[in-house]
Design a protein around this motif. Structure first.
Motif, PDB file in Angstrom:
ATOM      1  N   GLU A 343       1.137  -1.205   0.048  1.00  0.00           N
ATOM      2  CA  GLU A 343       0.171  -0.383   0.160  1.00  0.00           C
ATOM      3  C   GLU A 343       0.702   0.636   0.143  1.00  0.00           C
ATOM      4  OE1 GLU A 343      -3.115   0.125   0.102  1.00  0.00           O
ATOM      5  OE2 GLU A 343      -4.017  -2.025  -0.438  1.00  0.00           O
ATOM      6  N   PRO A 344       0.192   2.031  -0.565  1.00  0.00           N
ATOM      7  CA  PRO A 344       1.441   3.386  -0.816  1.00  0.00           C
ATOM      8  C   PRO A 344       1.055   4.117   0.200  1.00  0.00           C
ATOM      9  CG  PRO A 344      -0.021   3.423  -2.750  1.00  0.00           C
ATOM     10  CD  PRO A 344      -0.610   2.172  -1.944  1.00  0.00           C
ATOM     11  N   PRO A 345       2.599   4.239   1.394  1.00  0.00           N
ATOM     12  CA  PRO A 345       2.574   5.834   2.237  1.00  0.00           C
ATOM     13  C   PRO A 345       1.389   6.842   2.298  1.00  0.00           C
ATOM     14  CG  PRO A 345       4.241   5.597   1.647  1.00  0.00           C
ATOM     15  CD  PRO A 345       3.502   4.522   0.213  1.00  0.00           C
ATOM     16  N   PRO A 346       0.990   7.104   3.080  1.00  0.00           N
ATOM     17  CA  PRO A 346      -0.080   7.882   2.642  1.00  0.00           C
ATOM     18  C   PRO A 346       0.631   9.995   2.760  1.00  0.00           C
ATOM     19  CG  PRO A 346      -0.124   7.397   5.312  1.00  0.00           C
ATOM     20  CD  PRO A 346       0.448   6.321   4.267  1.00  0.00           C
ATOM     21  N   PRO A 347       0.189  10.486   2.573  1.00  0.00           N
ATOM     22  CA  PRO A 347       1.097  11.962   1.840  1.00  0.00           C
ATOM     23  C   PRO A 347       0.970  12.478   2.933  1.00  0.00           C
ATOM     24  CG  PRO A 347      -0.756  11.805   0.607  1.00  0.00           C
ATOM     25  CD  PRO A 347      -1.452  10.643   1.596  1.00  0.00           C
ATOM     26  N   VAL A 348       2.062  13.171   3.449  1.00  0.00           N
ATOM     27  CA  VAL A 348       2.859  13.489   4.675  1.00  0.00           C
ATOM     28  C   VAL A 348       2.693  14.800   5.205  1.00  0.00           C
ATOM     29  CG1 VAL A 348       3.755  13.433   7.297  1.00  0.00           C
ATOM     30  CG2 VAL A 348       3.342  11.287   5.847  1.00  0.00           C
ATOM     31  N   THR A 349       1.558  15.304   4.238  1.00  0.00           N
ATOM     32  CA  THR A 349       1.401  17.070   4.327  1.00  0.00           C
ATOM     33  C   THR A 349       1.662  18.132   5.777  1.00  0.00           C
ATOM     34  OG1 THR A 349      -0.808  16.708   4.322  1.00  0.00           O
ATOM     35  CG2 THR A 349       0.665  16.465   2.047  1.00  0.00           C
ATOM     36  N   ASP A 350       2.085  19.031   6.305  1.00  0.00           N
ATOM     37  CA  ASP A 350       2.377  19.787   7.607  1.00  0.00           C
ATOM     38  C   ASP A 350       2.424  21.096   6.788  1.00  0.00           C
ATOM     39  OD1 ASP A 350       1.616  19.904   9.835  1.00  0.00           O
ATOM     40  OD2 ASP A 350       3.460  20.155  10.370  1.00  0.00           O
ATOM     41  N   ASN A 351       1.908  21.403   5.677  1.00  0.00           N
ATOM     42  CA  ASN A 351       1.898  22.621   5.523  1.00  0.00           C
ATOM     43  C   ASN A 351       1.070  23.609   5.976  1.00  0.00           C
ATOM     44  OD1 ASN A 351       3.859  22.143   3.575  1.00  0.00           O
ATOM     45  ND2 ASN A 351       2.683  21.862   1.604  1.00  0.00           N
ATOM     46  N   LEU A 352       0.840  25.342   6.325  1.00  0.00           N
ATOM     47  CA  LEU A 352       0.316  26.224   7.012  1.00  0.00           C
ATOM     48  C   LEU A 352      -0.441  26.387   6.401  1.00  0.00           C
ATOM     49  CD1 LEU A 352       0.056  26.932  10.109  1.00  0.00           C
ATOM     50  CD2 LEU A 352       1.780  28.894   9.136  1.00  0.00           C
ATOM     51  N   LEU A 353      -1.779  26.348   6.392  1.00  0.00           N
ATOM     52  CA  LEU A 353      -3.049  26.418   5.508  1.00  0.00           C
ATOM     53  C   LEU A 353      -3.633  28.280   6.039  1.00  0.00           C
ATOM     54  CD1 LEU A 353      -5.010  24.064   5.003  1.00  0.00           C
ATOM     55  CD2 LEU A 353      -3.098  24.434   3.757  1.00  0.00           C
ATOM     56  N   PRO A 354      -4.189  28.953   4.758  1.00  0.00           N
ATOM     57  CA  PRO A 354      -4.487  30.508   5.852  1.00  0.00           C
ATOM     58  C   PRO A 354      -5.892  29.982   6.852  1.00  0.00           C
ATOM     59  CG  PRO A 354      -4.113  30.572   2.908  1.00  0.00           C
ATOM     60  CD  PRO A 354      -4.222  28.997   3.382  1.00  0.00           C
ATOM     61  N   THR A 355      -6.516  29.457   6.520  1.00  0.00           N
ATOM     62  CA  THR A 355      -7.570  28.543   7.112  1.00  0.00           C
ATOM     63  C   THR A 355      -6.698  28.429   9.079  1.00  0.00           C
ATOM     64  OG1 THR A 355      -7.905  26.570   6.476  1.00  0.00           O
ATOM     65  CG2 THR A 355      -9.144  28.645   5.401  1.00  0.00           C
ATOM     66  N   THR A 356      -5.775  28.081   8.690  1.00  0.00           N
ATOM     67  CA  THR A 356      -5.156  27.566  10.037  1.00  0.00           C
ATOM     68  C   THR A 356      -5.906  28.326  11.238  1.00  0.00           C
ATOM     69  OG1 THR A 356      -3.707  26.254   8.833  1.00  0.00           O
ATOM     70  CG2 THR A 356      -3.508  26.699  11.250  1.00  0.00           C
ATOM     71  N   THR A 357      -6.205  28.224  12.584  1.00  0.00           N
ATOM     72  CA  THR A 357      -6.295  28.900  13.558  1.00  0.00           C
ATOM     73  C   THR A 357      -5.984  29.267  14.785  1.00  0.00           C
ATOM     74  OG1 THR A 357      -6.696  27.644  14.869  1.00  0.00           O
ATOM     75  CG2 THR A 357      -8.614  27.941  13.761  1.00  0.00           C
ATOM     76  N   PRO A 358      -5.539  30.402  15.121  1.00  0.00           N
ATOM     77  CA  PRO A 358      -3.987  30.742  16.621  1.00  0.00           C
ATOM     78  C   PRO A 358      -4.036  29.788  16.768  1.00  0.00           C
ATOM     79  CG  PRO A 358      -5.589  32.248  15.990  1.00  0.00           C
ATOM     80  CD  PRO A 358      -6.453  31.307  15.049  1.00  0.00           C
ATOM     81  N   GLN A 359      -4.307  28.982  17.368  1.00  0.00           N
ATOM     82  CA  GLN A 359      -4.118  26.899  18.006  1.00  0.00           C
ATOM     83  C   GLN A 359      -3.623  26.365  17.371  1.00  0.00           C
ATOM     84  OE1 GLN A 359      -7.060  29.295  18.007  1.00  0.00           O
ATOM     85  NE2 GLN A 359      -7.471  29.512  20.783  1.00  0.00           N
ATOM     86  N   GLU A 360      -3.986  26.320  16.128  1.00  0.00           N
ATOM     87  CA  GLU A 360      -3.522  25.235  15.311  1.00  0.00           C
ATOM     88  C   GLU A 360      -1.707  25.690  15.077  1.00  0.00           C
ATOM     89  OE1 GLU A 360      -7.682  23.182  13.348  1.00  0.00           O
ATOM     90  OE2 GLU A 360      -6.366  25.260  12.828  1.00  0.00           O
TER      91      GLU A 360
END
Length: 530
Positions: A343-360
């Motif tokens: 099974e292909p490994p799931p993509p690991v993405t940890d990019n910051l998005l504009p919708t990210t809250t201050p806590q996130e």
């Protein structure tokens, strides 16, 4: 006359002065006390009463009226007694582990010993068989497995151990917390270090033979302290050893013995300086003060403890394990290749998005090793951080961390040193290749009959055979132990053993077909790159 009057709870006598005589040589006083008969009787009665009162006190406090067990039976002592461990002085443990490093002299009598170690230095731990004759006969002539761990001593850090170790992994990529110095060790069999557990190593050993393992601790105690003003004391660690025997299924899961000791790890030669400082401090103390401290012993005896609990952490990306419960190669058709496609490994993405809250956003900063600047960006959302320019970030965080944060915000990935593509060979693939050869159809795309084959990318950084083994095991979600050797098919079909130098000479984006061949001796497999 003599009289009795009360003074401060005691009776004091006052006598009448009968005569005083003075001599010419100097001041001389002669006191003559004359007691009438009635006064003598009164005095005698008072003395008897006073003696009786004292005798009563003696009866209450005499040795025959109480015992130490009665005192210890009081509730206050019962509460303390319940928290003490059971008396194991007469219990003989099956094994004993001795760390060949001196204990600190600055430890009080009833406290646990403390041992100072140098970062990266090899220290011997002797594994001693301490069984009585006839004890644990089921392990006679058999191997046992011991698991070494370096864990936190403080309970507060134990609760956040996974987060602490992950942070250390990010700050020290490619390093391990605990390693075995295999060339110096004696009597250990099949030593293993799980790539996903940086603080754990394990090996097999025969209790009937001499066994000594040399360990290296690569983290220092001050790496896990909260830096506020500098000069903080490092946190103590524990070296814990858990030993297991085989069960009916051949798995080492039946617990035999556990022991641990407290350590602190310093930068190279720092442990020697700390030991010397403690020794000089103790020499300056008075003999009475020295009695309150333990002497320094040349070696450290690991004391019995509870086995370390096995905790499974949830990880998004698959990682190779050493447990037999993981999925493994299963015999399929043909020459023993796996009967399932990876099974292909799931993509690991940890990019910051504009919708990210201050806590996130705060959590994202922690995950990407920017914990130092979380307070500065307390109220920043994902959109706020993404609007920062390169100059803004450098001005806030400084040149080094500023450039790193800017690249992380923009999602710039570092290209791996080598990329190869692999495809698992199956029976269907071999049949289609034979059909293509029979039809002798030559097409540039190699897909004459519309067949579609899936390749998986493997990214290599260290360019070593060990890394390639781990990557292939991770791709198939199996243990690296199940891969015995990796070969490359050479001219005339010969099998060439893969080495570090050969991997370093692989072409970028080379394509390989993976074939498997069952090993002759055990349940492992050989991998062949075609």
């Amino acid at each position: 006359m003599i009289g009795w009057r009360r003074h401060g709870g005691w009776w004091r006598s006052s006598a009448s002065l009968v005569g005083v005589s003075w001599g010419n040589e100097g001041a001389r006083m002669a006191w003559a006390l004359k007691l009438p008969l009635a006064d003598e009787v009164i005095e005698s009665g008072l003395v008897q009463d006073f003696d009786a009162s004292l005798s009563g006190i003696g009866q209450e406090l005499g040795a025959g009226a109480y015992s130490m067990s009665d005192v210890l039976a009081l509730p206050i002592f019962k509460q303390e007694e319940s928290s003490l461990p059971p008396d194991n002085e007469n219990k003989i443990l099956p094994f004993q582990y001795v760390l060949c490093a001196a204990t600190s002299p600055a430890v009080k009598l009833h406290d646990e010993t403390l041992t100072y170690l140098n970062q990266g230095q090899s220290y011997e731990i002797r594994m001693l068989d301490n069984r009585k004759l006839g004890e644990l006969p089921e392990i006679n002539g058999k191997l046992v497995k011991s698991i070494f761990r370096v864990v936190f001593h403080d309970r507060r850090l134990q609760y956040t151990e996974h987060q602490q170790l992950e942070g250390w992994r990010w700050n020290r990529p490619g390093d391990r917390i605990l390693d075995i110095d295999i060339p110096m060790s004696v009597g250990i069999i099949d030593p293993r270090a799980n790539p996903t557990q940086l603080n754990t190593v394990e090996f097999l050993w025969d209790p009937a033979k001499r066994t000594s393992v040399f360990i290296q601790v690569h983290c220092i105690s001050t790496e896990f302290t909260m830096r506020k003003h500098g000069g903080e004391k490092g946190v103590p660690f524990r070296v814990q050893i858990d030993t297991f025997k085989e069960n009916e299924n051949g798995e080492y899961t039946e617990h035999l013995h556990s022991a641990s000791c407290q350590i602190k790890v310093f930068k190279p030669k720092g442990a020697d300086r700390k030991q010397k400082t403690d020794r000089e401090k103790m020499e300056k103390r008075t003999p009475h003060e020295k009695e309150k401290y333990q002497p320094s012993y040349e070696t450290t005896i690991l004391t019995e403890c509870s086995p370390w609990p096995e905790i499974t952490y949830v990880n998004n990306s698959p990682s190779p394990g050493f447990n037999s419960s993981h999925s493994s190669f299963s015999l399929g058709e043909g020459n023993g290749s796996p009967n399932h496609q990876p099974e292909p490994p799931p993509p690991v993405t940890d990019n910051l998005l504009p919708t990210t809250t201050p806590q996130e956003a705060q959590q994202w900063l922690h995950r990407n090793r920017f914990s130092t600047f979380t307070r500065l960006f307390t109220n920043f959302s994902g959109a706020d951080l993404l609007k920062l320019t390169r100059d803004d970030v450098i001005q806030i965080c400084g040149p080094a961390d500023g450039i790193r944060l800017f690249n992380a915000l923009k999602g710039r990935m570092v290209r791996p040193r080598l990329t190869i593509y692999v495809c698992q060979e199956s029976l269907q693939l071999r049949e289609q290749q034979q059909q293509q050869q029979q039809q002798q159809q030559k097409h540039e795309d190699g897909d004459s009959n519309g067949s579609f084959f899936v390749y998986h990318a493997i990214y290599l950084e260290e360019l070593t055979a060990v890394e390639l083994t781990e990557k292939i095991a991770q791709l198939f979600s199996i243990s690296p132990r199940q891969i015995s050797q990796i070969y490359k098919q050479g001219p005339t079909g010969i099998h060439v053993l893969i080495s570090d130098e050969m991997i370093q000479n692989f072409q970028e984006e080379a394509c390989f077909i993976l074939d498997t061949m069952k090993a002759e001796t055990n349940d492992s497999y050989h991998i062949i790159l075609k």
